[in-house]
Design a protein around this motif. Sequence first.
Motif, short mmCIF file in Angstrom:
data_model
loop_
_atom_site.label_atom_id
_atom_site.label_comp_id
_atom_site.label_asym_id
_atom_site.label_seq_id
_atom_site.Cartn_x
_atom_site.Cartn_y
_atom_site.Cartn_z
N UNK A 1 -6.51 -17.44 4.80
CA UNK A 1 -5.65 -16.92 5.86
C UNK A 1 -4.58 -17.93 6.25
N UNK A 2 -4.98 -19.16 6.55
CA UNK A 2 -3.99 -20.17 6.97
C UNK A 2 -2.99 -20.47 5.84
N UNK A 3 -3.48 -20.55 4.62
CA UNK A 3 -2.61 -20.82 3.48
C UNK A 3 -1.57 -19.71 3.31
N UNK A 4 -2.02 -18.47 3.35
CA UNK A 4 -1.11 -17.36 3.09
C UNK A 4 -0.14 -17.13 4.24
N UNK A 5 -0.57 -17.34 5.49
CA UNK A 5 0.35 -17.19 6.62
C UNK A 5 1.55 -18.12 6.48
N UNK A 6 1.28 -19.38 6.13
CA UNK A 6 2.36 -20.35 5.98
C UNK A 6 3.19 -20.05 4.73
N UNK A 7 2.50 -19.69 3.64
CA UNK A 7 3.18 -19.41 2.38
C UNK A 7 4.19 -18.28 2.54
N UNK A 8 3.79 -17.18 3.18
CA UNK A 8 4.66 -16.01 3.28
C UNK A 8 5.75 -16.20 4.34
N UNK A 9 5.47 -16.99 5.36
CA UNK A 9 6.54 -17.29 6.33
C UNK A 9 7.65 -18.05 5.63
N UNK A 10 7.29 -19.03 4.80
CA UNK A 10 8.31 -19.79 4.07
C UNK A 10 9.00 -18.94 3.02
N UNK A 11 8.24 -18.05 2.38
CA UNK A 11 8.85 -17.16 1.39
C UNK A 11 9.89 -16.25 2.04
N UNK A 12 9.61 -15.81 3.26
CA UNK A 12 10.56 -14.94 3.96
C UNK A 12 11.91 -15.62 4.13
N UNK A 13 11.89 -16.88 4.56
CA UNK A 13 13.15 -17.58 4.81
C UNK A 13 13.77 -18.11 3.52
N UNK A 14 12.95 -18.68 2.64
CA UNK A 14 13.47 -19.38 1.47
C UNK A 14 13.82 -18.46 0.31
N UNK A 15 13.10 -17.35 0.20
CA UNK A 15 13.27 -16.50 -0.98
C UNK A 15 13.96 -15.17 -0.68
N UNK A 16 13.93 -14.72 0.56
CA UNK A 16 14.49 -13.40 0.88
C UNK A 16 15.65 -13.50 1.86
N UNK A 17 15.39 -13.92 3.10
CA UNK A 17 16.41 -13.88 4.14
C UNK A 17 17.55 -14.84 3.83
N UNK A 18 17.22 -16.10 3.54
CA UNK A 18 18.26 -17.09 3.26
C UNK A 18 19.13 -16.72 2.07
N UNK A 19 18.55 -16.44 0.90
CA UNK A 19 19.36 -16.05 -0.26
C UNK A 19 20.19 -14.78 -0.02
N UNK A 20 19.62 -13.79 0.68
CA UNK A 20 20.35 -12.55 0.93
C UNK A 20 21.57 -12.82 1.79
N UNK A 21 21.42 -13.60 2.83
CA UNK A 21 22.54 -13.88 3.73
C UNK A 21 23.57 -14.83 3.09
N UNK A 22 23.15 -15.62 2.12
CA UNK A 22 24.10 -16.45 1.40
C UNK A 22 25.03 -15.57 0.56
N UNK A 23 24.50 -14.49 -0.01
CA UNK A 23 25.31 -13.54 -0.78
C UNK A 23 26.15 -12.66 0.14
#
Length: 776
Positions: free
Chosen positions: A169-191
């Motif tokens: 649980x702790x591992x995945x909560x942190x993993x997916x929070x970072x994935x949201x910003x680093x892999x989805x939100x940040x790249x999308x807004x850069x484009x």
Amino acid sequence: MKYSKPIQPMRTNKILFLSVLLLLAGNILAQQYDNFRVAIYCRAYEVEKMKDPQWLQSAWDDISKQLKVDKIYLETHRDLLIVDGGTIESAKKFFQDKGLKVGGGITYTIDEMNNFETFCYTNPEQRQKVKEIAEHTARYFDEFILDDFFFTSCKCDLCIAAKGDKSWTDFRLELMKNAATDLVIGPAKAVNPNVEVVIKYPNWHEHFQGLGFNLQDEPPLFDGIYTGTETRDRSSDQHLQQYLGYSIFRYFEHLKPGNNRGGWVDTGGSNPLDRYAEQLWLTAFAKAPEITLFDIRQMLMPVRKETRSAWQGSGNSFDFDAMMDSYPDDNGEVKYSRAAGYSLELVDKVLGELGNPVGVKSYKPFHSHGEDFLQNYFGMIGIPMDIVPDFPENEPIVVLTETASFDPQIVSKIEDQLKNGNNVLVTSGFYKAMQGRGIENIAELNVSDRKASVKEFSAGWGPATTIEKEIIIPQITYYTNDSWEQVSAKDDTNGWPVLHAADYSKGKFYVLTIPDNFIDLYALPENALTLVRQITNAGMKVNLEGPGEVSLFMYDNNSFVVESFLDHEVSVNIVTDLKTKQLKEIPSNEVLKGADRIAPSFRNRKSIEMVVTKTPVEHTDTAFVCDDVEINCTGPKPARGYFAKPVNAPKGTLPIVLNVHAAGVKGSWCLSRPETALRYAAMGKGALSFDLNAHGMLNGQPQEYYNQLEAGELNRYWEMGAETHEENYFRGMYLRLLRTLDFLCRQPEWDGKRILVTGERQGADRRWLPPGSITG
């Protein structure tokens, strides 16, 4: 006031409106339905088909004739299928030319058919693919939504190594929070800096944290959230009760207030078809601004006649036959788009009359679990639930299930709630989880591991009621006279509390015993359910009396909805206070007939709900308020007098001073006066002051009014009913005195200790009564 109403068979909505208030206007949104927008989600598979303009035109013609649509979501990826930019652009233009808004969508699955296989967010290649999909989508849309699967269930060697000593649980909560910003939100807004990224959360919220859905940290990161309100058939794998379709939207609204953008329903489990209509209605009752229908493929499916329920034709709100007759296509088929359109047209007729949803607050800390989805079972027995992620303060009652035990400060929060004069109801699962953690400081009980099999129940001091099936409950023990059973279960010569109450400070602490099988809450007898509702719904304008599986939805403009989920007709009572003059059903405008109900008695004492009418009195000292007060009371007359107190006095700081008058009717010494109440209120450091007239007569009237009373109705009142205790005139006088003290003791400013009752002659006789009455 009691109103009785038969509720038609299962999946029925009867919407009742308290007409004592003005109706609210509902037509405020620029869309095809008056009270919500409708969107259709298109999977990547169907978007790929839109390369064929003939298929696209035919599909749209079929749907648009049967359903009013405001928006389309075009998915760019699912199961490693990425739709090319040319197809996206042409499909987008097609719908925009029809006047629709168009957004994008992403489903981050590798193979949905392989147990919803998601991406691995520790795998560098797959992380890169997630990023590329977000960038691709942002090139074509200023808004896109992530479907259910932005989580991870991967336990590959890379994930095991990355997890280390953390829990999954702790591992995945942190993993997916970072994935949201680093892999989805940040790249999308850069484009595309203008793009808004929305995450849709599915319906299984109790288990989110285990797969990385982070309800604490993610909502602030995303531009909006969306709610999966699908409940389908509760006997299917998820076992979700119908009420979740309403409660989950309200819960998620608290996660990102004002930016929970809509509710999402699919056709799964829609046999009988009433279940599909029901999910749409529950989403609408929760006041979702947009309702997304998943998906365009399902909207094109024909409705099978086998989905007509056995209870159809009995007058229930969803009329299968009327729906089927409303718009068959050229082949005589009716599609799911028409089932949706018909259902939404029905609810749109009444939704504008409903205000903002309100309910009984239930605290669920982030990432907590235990007694999974129990609030929805409460909703199914007529308790309007409102799940919140922060402990609610200044609520009449707070409901706590086992999930609340995850808050390390929960005991002190409960104590503060009770010390403020409010109540708390906890479940047996919560109490068991808290044993040894300080909960015994509030009430000493023991929720044991032993079980009892019961089918006989008593509520209050009423007779026992036997139900058809035996249910299994935990055995709870307590110290006799330290706390009290409100609802009891009988087990041959033994018995166990089902609803328990203990006093603590100025509040009440209740423990509700939860059956081992939550569904058995529906089997509890009506008298037991009624008592539970009376306690939990005390802050509501109306209450419900009837069997389980009948829900009550409340709104802040005195409107409410009653919905039965049963497969047969039942009668329910709607109970209001005496101020309610009538109930009006919408949209029929039928006025329901009500009747005053005699309050239940206990050991020859009757109790009635307190109704207080206050009329402000003008005076010169702005440091104090003064009201002409009328309090309903058992007996021939209400209690009347003047009530004064300091302005903005802190809670728990003031004594009570009650002034009672000498014998007579018309003399100056018999009449209550504002200046008397204000004088006592200003003594010392201030007081809660009440100047009570003896007879329950009107205050501040011309002298002729009192002259006529003394000469007529109250002539030689001291002789009235002298032969019997029940008819003795002074009995009513004492009852008014006690009722006034009851009113004063409910004031939050009272310090809980000091009460002064002062008076002379006749008043001196009465001043000796209250202390013994209060302690006895």
